[in-house]
Design a protein around this motif. Sequence first.
Motif, PDB file in Angstrom:
ATOM      1  N   THR A 111       5.236  32.932  17.317  1.00  0.00           N
ATOM      2  CA  THR A 111       4.212  31.884  17.222  1.00  0.00           C
ATOM      3  C   THR A 111       4.395  31.019  15.982  1.00  0.00           C
ATOM      4  O   THR A 111       4.012  29.851  15.994  1.00  0.00           O
ATOM      5  N   SER A 112       4.996  31.575  14.918  1.00  0.00           N
ATOM      6  CA  SER A 112       5.243  30.758  13.727  1.00  0.00           C
ATOM      7  C   SER A 112       6.152  29.582  14.073  1.00  0.00           C
ATOM      8  O   SER A 112       6.142  28.557  13.394  1.00  0.00           O
ATOM      9  N   TRP A 113       6.919  29.722  15.126  1.00  0.00           N
ATOM     10  CA  TRP A 113       7.778  28.638  15.604  1.00  0.00           C
ATOM     11  C   TRP A 113       7.069  27.771  16.637  1.00  0.00           C
ATOM     12  O   TRP A 113       7.062  26.551  16.517  1.00  0.00           O
ATOM     13  N   THR A 114       6.487  28.390  17.649  1.00  0.00           N
ATOM     14  CA  THR A 114       5.902  27.595  18.742  1.00  0.00           C
ATOM     15  C   THR A 114       4.699  26.782  18.290  1.00  0.00           C
ATOM     16  O   THR A 114       4.370  25.767  18.916  1.00  0.00           O
ATOM     17  N   GLU A 115       4.052  27.187  17.211  1.00  0.00           N
ATOM     18  CA  GLU A 115       2.909  26.428  16.688  1.00  0.00           C
ATOM     19  C   GLU A 115       3.333  25.353  15.694  1.00  0.00           C
ATOM     20  O   GLU A 115       2.496  24.592  15.221  1.00  0.00           O
ATOM     21  N   ASP A 116       4.609  25.265  15.391  1.00  0.00           N
ATOM     22  CA  ASP A 116       5.134  24.261  14.461  1.00  0.00           C
ATOM     23  C   ASP A 116       6.112  23.366  15.228  1.00  0.00           C
ATOM     24  O   ASP A 116       7.321  23.573  15.220  1.00  0.00           O
ATOM     25  N   ARG A 117       5.575  22.358  15.912  1.00  0.00           N
ATOM     26  CA  ARG A 117       6.385  21.497  16.782  1.00  0.00           C
ATOM     27  C   ARG A 117       7.447  20.723  15.998  1.00  0.00           C
ATOM     28  O   ARG A 117       8.533  20.462  16.500  1.00  0.00           O
ATOM     29  N   GLU A 118       7.144  20.360  14.765  1.00  0.00           N
ATOM     30  CA  GLU A 118       8.117  19.641  13.935  1.00  0.00           C
ATOM     31  C   GLU A 118       9.334  20.538  13.657  1.00  0.00           C
ATOM     32  O   GLU A 118      10.483  20.105  13.757  1.00  0.00           O
ATOM     33  N   ARG A 119       9.073  21.775  13.325  1.00  0.00           N
ATOM     34  CA  ARG A 119      10.150  22.733  13.079  1.00  0.00           C
ATOM     35  C   ARG A 119      10.971  22.948  14.352  1.00  0.00           C
ATOM     36  O   ARG A 119      12.196  23.006  14.317  1.00  0.00           O
ATOM     37  N   CYS A 120      10.286  23.058  15.490  1.00  0.00           N
ATOM     38  CA  CYS A 120      10.974  23.211  16.775  1.00  0.00           C
ATOM     39  C   CYS A 120      11.872  22.006  17.055  1.00  0.00           C
ATOM     40  O   CYS A 120      13.017  22.162  17.486  1.00  0.00           O
ATOM     41  N   ALA A 121      11.362  20.811  16.802  1.00  0.00           N
ATOM     42  CA  ALA A 121      12.145  19.593  17.045  1.00  0.00           C
ATOM     43  C   ALA A 121      13.405  19.579  16.183  1.00  0.00           C
ATOM     44  O   ALA A 121      14.481  19.207  16.660  1.00  0.00           O
ATOM     45  N   ARG A 122      13.286  19.989  14.926  1.00  0.00           N
ATOM     46  CA  ARG A 122      14.456  20.032  14.050  1.00  0.00           C
ATOM     47  C   ARG A 122      15.515  21.018  14.548  1.00  0.00           C
ATOM     48  O   ARG A 122      16.701  20.849  14.290  1.00  0.00           O
ATOM     49  N   ALA A 123      15.087  22.059  15.264  1.00  0.00           N
ATOM     50  CA  ALA A 123      16.020  23.072  15.778  1.00  0.00           C
ATOM     51  C   ALA A 123      16.389  22.827  17.244  1.00  0.00           C
ATOM     52  O   ALA A 123      16.967  23.685  17.891  1.00  0.00           O
ATOM     53  N   ASP A 124      16.025  21.636  17.758  1.00  0.00           N
ATOM     54  CA  ASP A 124      16.327  21.253  19.149  1.00  0.00           C
ATOM     55  C   ASP A 124      15.666  22.153  20.190  1.00  0.00           C
ATOM     56  O   ASP A 124      16.204  22.352  21.284  1.00  0.00           O
ATOM     57  N   VAL A 125      14.495  22.685  19.863  1.00  0.00           N
ATOM     58  CA  VAL A 125      13.721  23.433  20.853  1.00  0.00           C
ATOM     59  C   VAL A 125      12.957  22.407  21.689  1.00  0.00           C
ATOM     60  O   VAL A 125      12.231  21.581  21.124  1.00  0.00           O
ATOM     61  N   PRO A 126      13.101  22.437  23.012  1.00  0.00           N
ATOM     62  CA  PRO A 126      12.421  21.439  23.860  1.00  0.00           C
ATOM     63  C   PRO A 126      10.900  21.472  23.696  1.00  0.00           C
ATOM     64  O   PRO A 126      10.310  22.527  23.434  1.00  0.00           O
TER      65      PRO A 126
END
Length: 129
Positions: free
Chosen positions: A91-106
């Motif tokens: 959740t530390s990732w899925t709740e941080d959309r900016e971080r996901c975008a930087r890591a190319d998570v759709p």
Amino acid sequence: MQRLLRTADWDVDGVRDDLRGYVLENLGDTASGVFVVDETGFIKKGLRSAGVQRQFTGTSGKIDNCQLGVFLAYASAKGRALIDRELYLPTSWTEDRERCARADVPDGVEFATKPQLGTAMPARTRPGS
């Protein structure tokens, strides 16, 4: 090879589906065939790879900085092969959309537990899934 896999324009899920179809067609056996779901950890030093954080991994047997993957294998008397995979995103990732975008998570990727990921993979093997 890593550069090719990371930068080539290819349909990752399409390749997965083709491989799964090939394996089930050639190794499929209703008498002995089973699906095997398991997770594994990938120890990481940095923080930018998708899903990386300090979490327990059986790879080191302790809490470590790592990614976790959930994998589906098919095994029968005819042979065995990996046929699917999912990256576990805390959740530390899925709740941080900016971080996901930087890591190319759709954008559409939401939190799912490891059991939820493990249940979804065999469900994809059924026709029409």
